[in-house]
Enzyme design. Structure first.
Site, PDB file in Angstrom:
ATOM      1  N   SER A  55       0.863  -1.191   0.000  1.00 33.49           N
ATOM      2  CA  SER A  55       0.000   0.000   0.000  1.00 33.49           C
ATOM      3  C   SER A  55       0.892   1.231   0.000  1.00 33.49           C
ATOM      4  CB  SER A  55      -0.849   0.019   1.270  1.00 33.49           C
ATOM      5  OG  SER A  55      -0.005   0.312   2.383  1.00 33.49           O
ATOM      6  N   ASP A  56       0.311   2.401  -0.284  1.00 33.32           N
ATOM      7  CA  ASP A  56       1.018   3.642   0.020  1.00 33.32           C
ATOM      8  C   ASP A  56       0.884   3.866   1.525  1.00 33.32           C
ATOM      9  OD1 ASP A  56       2.395   5.995  -0.032  1.00 33.32           O
ATOM     10  OD2 ASP A  56       1.235   6.906  -1.638  1.00 33.32           O
ATOM     11  N   TRP A  57       1.676   4.792   2.035  1.00 36.96           N
ATOM     12  CA  TRP A  57       1.810   4.947   3.484  1.00 36.96           C
ATOM     13  C   TRP A  57       0.591   5.626   4.116  1.00 36.96           C
ATOM     14  CZ3 TRP A  57       5.137   2.268   1.317  1.00 36.96           C
ATOM     15  CH2 TRP A  57       6.298   1.803   1.920  1.00 36.96           C
TER      16      TRP A  57
END
Ligand code: BGC
Length: 767
Positions: free
Chosen positions: A710-712
């Site tokens: 995922s992105d953060w």
């Protein structure tokens, strides 16, 4: 001695990787590479009367705070911690044997910038000061040659506005005043643009009082020195634009609806992004100041002996480039195709290949060949007018254009004749829109899009657990690494808690500011740390470990030099490795859909083919050093405002041909080990929860075998992410939620195991 697996993540030795045990992070060799790349990526836009390079002995007066306040790159995760940045003034002062600078003027800007910083001003964000009248007068008495410098800074989470309040794309009032004053007082004026993305170019392109302009972009830590190299002719400009410069930002069709809502963006221009719009839609060619691919040199080139042949699958275009001028230089040659207009709308020209010469001395020639797959000229039919959910090539004549930029490329005598329309690839209807009302066709008008509620595809998990080993003490991952047991056997012995742990990000150590993965020490799985890119290794600021800042991605794309991209990938990866980090969160390859996106500097281009090629070259360079590359943000992440929730609403065709194409090229050519999903939803489903995107397009259709992160802090549901094939949640997971879902049956143990397996396979690849 027995080989020790994962020495760096396990022991964090910080062994230096340079010659004779020297440190390679921010070493001279990498800094020189960065400086060379900055010069290669700069684009000479205007050079009336061959004012540039400055003749030896030229005296110059340099205007603008940007000569001091040089912006090396953008902010946020794309920033790089460096030990110094060299600005344009410092660059010119290195050339005192060739040019003389009017120092009092530059001192004035220096004290202004120092004072503004003291008052809390930020790099690249200072107001342009008024030029004191006496200094202007003295400068004009000193020389007739002036340089105007302009800089811009941008960062993730912020976009530009098209409501009259923007101060990025257009010059500010005080900048206009500077331009007025300087052009009134000097006969020869050159403009230097230290910017991260497209800005207005009309003010110098259409001003006969300005003779020269160089788009420097944000050139990394020695960008100011590279600028001086170009100005005096120590470097030859060979950069070419990777975006179209339009007359106004309303001319980009994507600008109109960009801020219509914070909750969505409708990509109504469809596939007509950038030059695909300007070169196709009647009347729009006139709205371009500098076309895609444009850039001047200090010399001239001739293209001769173009010859084309094809076999069953590829077309080859061979030609000779000769340096016909008086200085050394490199030429970029671009090949475009025009597909026949059939039932599906087609852009007039699309890039399908390019090549860059070596540095040619005057009179020297080089024979180059560009080749590409015939099937790459297919387009995606999402309506079924030809064959639904297929890439198709419609019957007719495929034409080719070879030359210096999209506008000036000349038609080749050869055409590729296709007697019958054919399907090149049967795919699926994935990620279709439910809410797109219209989309643009080749004549610039819109056609309605039929949308209905869609039942999204399911991808049943077919992972089957192996028999767990019968053993008192569990096997460690080192047993798998040494080939003693199968990975599936290892996974079978893990508890639910351990599986949930492995699909969740772990705290960062050392200089990493973006956390890690793994970290199950009882199984000898070390903490594999991540770090950001793209412009260089981003270390934790407080670590005070500086790294090389390379030019921003847009500048690198303007080099059109795949070999250089590969070198930068390798150099950056070595810095990452030396600091015990295993995964580098780069390249970023979203599309420059609109000049309004605040993150354009991190991305390559408006063109997906060039984007894919550049990204693939970087990934190959990175992974050749045993470091995991992580292309991001998958996909359609072209706006920062409300970036976690703003829905990208687009047709399947635009998604496939524009926004996924670069990723597809990168995945198929370079096999990245990891991919980062975007924050945004795509047609209503968040990228990280989007099974059609991840299990469908990425894995089933493209054959991607790596892992997906995922992105953060994306604020999405970890259970849905696992089900969709987003293997790990960063920087931390929702382990309790996963355990509860396992307990109540909404999630199966196999679904977590399949994600775990992909992550462990990636870890095993790391040396
Ligand atoms: C960015 C990513 C970055 C991550 C970690 C996010 O805000 O979108 O590109 O890699 O942070 O810093």
């Amino acid at each position: 001695m027995e080989y020790v697996k994962w020495q760096r993540p396990r022991y964090m030795p910080c062994f230096p990787l340079g010659d004779r045990q020297s440190r390679i992070t921010e070493c001279e060799k990498h800094i020189q590479l960065s400086r060379r790349a900055a010069a290669e990526g700069a684009v000479l836009l205007k050079n009336d009367g061959q004012l540039l390079p400055f003749a030896k002995g030229t005296k110059v007066a340099v205007f603008g705070k940007a000569q001091i306040d040089y912006v090396k790159g953008g902010g946020g995760s794309g920033n790089t911690v460096v030990s110094y940045v060299r600005n344009i003034y410092q660059g010119l002062k290195e050339k005192t044997k060739l040019v003389q600078v009017f120092d009092p003027l530059s001192f004035y800007y220096q004290s202004y910038v120092d004072e503004q910083y003291r008052l809390g001003g930020k790099n690249g964000m200072l107001e342009e000061p008024v030029i004191p009248a006496d200094l202007l007068e003295q400068a004009a008495a000193f020389t007739d040659t002036a340089v105007i410098t302009i800089c811009r800074y941008s960062t993730e989470t912020e976009d530009r506005r098209n409501d009259g309040t923007d101060t990025y794309y257009y010059l500010s009032d005080t900048e206009h005043q500077m331009v007025e004053a300087v052009t009134a007082a000097f006969a020869k004026v050159v403009v230097l643009l230290n910017v991260g993305a497209m800005i207005d170019t009309t003010w110098f392109a259409q001003n006969s009082k300005i003779s020269g302009a160089v788009m420097l972009w944000q050139g990394g830590m020695e960008g100011g020195l590279a600028a001086a190299d170009l100005l005096v002719g120590d470097a030859a400009p060979s950069g070419r634009l990777v975006d179209s410069c339009a007359v106004s930002f309303e001319d980009y069709p994507s600008s109109e609806g960009f801020h219509e809502s914070d909750d969505y963006v409708k990509y109504t221009e469809d596939i007509f992004v950038g030059y695909r719009y300007f070169e196709t839609v009647p009347g729009m060619q006139q709205r371009v100041v500098y076309p895609f691919g444009y850039g001047l040199s200090y010399t001239s080139f001739a293209l001769t002996d173009a010859d084309v042949y094809h076999n069953a699958s590829r077309i080859y275009v061979t030609f000779t480039i000769t340096n016909t001028g008086e200085r050394a230089g490199r030429q970029v040659v671009q090949l475009y195709y025009g597909a026949p207009c059939g039932r599906l709308s087609k852009p007039a020209r699309q890039l399908c290949g390019f090549a860059k010469t070596k540095l040619l001395t005057p009179g020297e020639s080089e024979v180059l060949t560009i080749d590409f797959a015939i099937r790459d000229m297919a387009c995606f039919d999402d309506t079924g007018v030809v064959a639904r959910s297929c890439f198709v090539m419609e019957a007719g004549s495929y034409r080719f254009y070879l030359g210096e930029n999209v506008r000036d490329a000349m038609p080749l005598a050869y055409t590729y004749e296709l007697a019958e329309t054919m399907v090149t690839e049967q795919l699926h209807s994935y990620c279709a829109p439910e809410k797109l009302d219209k989309r643009m066709t080749a004549d610039g008008t819109y056609e309605p899009v039929e949308c209905k509620e869609i039942v999204r595809a399911q991808f049943p998990c077919n992972y089957r657990f192996a028999e767990p080993p019968v053993r008192e003490k569990p096997y460690t991952m080192l047993a798998v690494a040494r080939g003693k047991i199968e990975l599936d056997t290892f996974i079978a012995q893990l508890s639910d808690e351990e599986l949930c742990h492995l699909v969740s990000g772990q705290p960062g150590f050392g200089i990493s500011s973006t956390s890690g993965m793994g970290h199950l020490l009882q199984y000898e799985i070390p903490l594999f740390m991540t770090a950001d890119g793209p412009a260089g290794l981003r270390s934790r600021t407080s670590s005070k470990i500086p790294a090389t800042a390379f030019p921003v991605a847009t500048a690198l794309a303007c080099t059109w030099d795949l070999q250089l991209m590969d070198e930068i990938g390798k150099a950056g990866a070595l810095e990452v490795k030396e600091n015990n980090i295993c995964m580098w969160l780069t390249p970023a390859l979203n599309i420059h859909r609109s000049p309004l996106c605040g993150r354009n500097f991190e991305y390559f281009s408006e063109d997906p083919f060039l984007t894919g090629k550049m990204a693939a070259a970087k990934v190959k360079g990175i992974q050749s050093q045993g470091i995991v590359a992580c292309p991001k943000h998958f996909a359609a992440n072209n706006k920062e405002t409300n970036r976690r929730y703003c829905d990208s609403i687009l047709s399947e065709r635009a998604l496939r041909e524009i926004y996924l194409k670069g990723f597809e090229i990168c995945v198929k050519e370079a096999h990245p080990k990891l991919i980062m999903t975007a924050y945004n939803p795509i047609n209503g489903i968040h990228a990280s929860e989007n099974a059609e995107l991840l299990n469908g397009i990425l894995r089933q259709e493209w054959g991607f075998e790596g892992a997906v992160t995922s992105d953060w802090v994306n604020e999405k549901d970890h259970v849905k992410e696992i089900k969709a094939g987003n293997d790990i949640k960063m920087p931390r997971g929702e382990q309790q939620k996963l355990l509860a879902a396992l307990k109540d049956g909404t999630l199966q143990r196999e679904e977590i195991a399949v994600c775990t397996k992909r992550l462990l396979e990636m870890f095993l690849w790391i040396e």
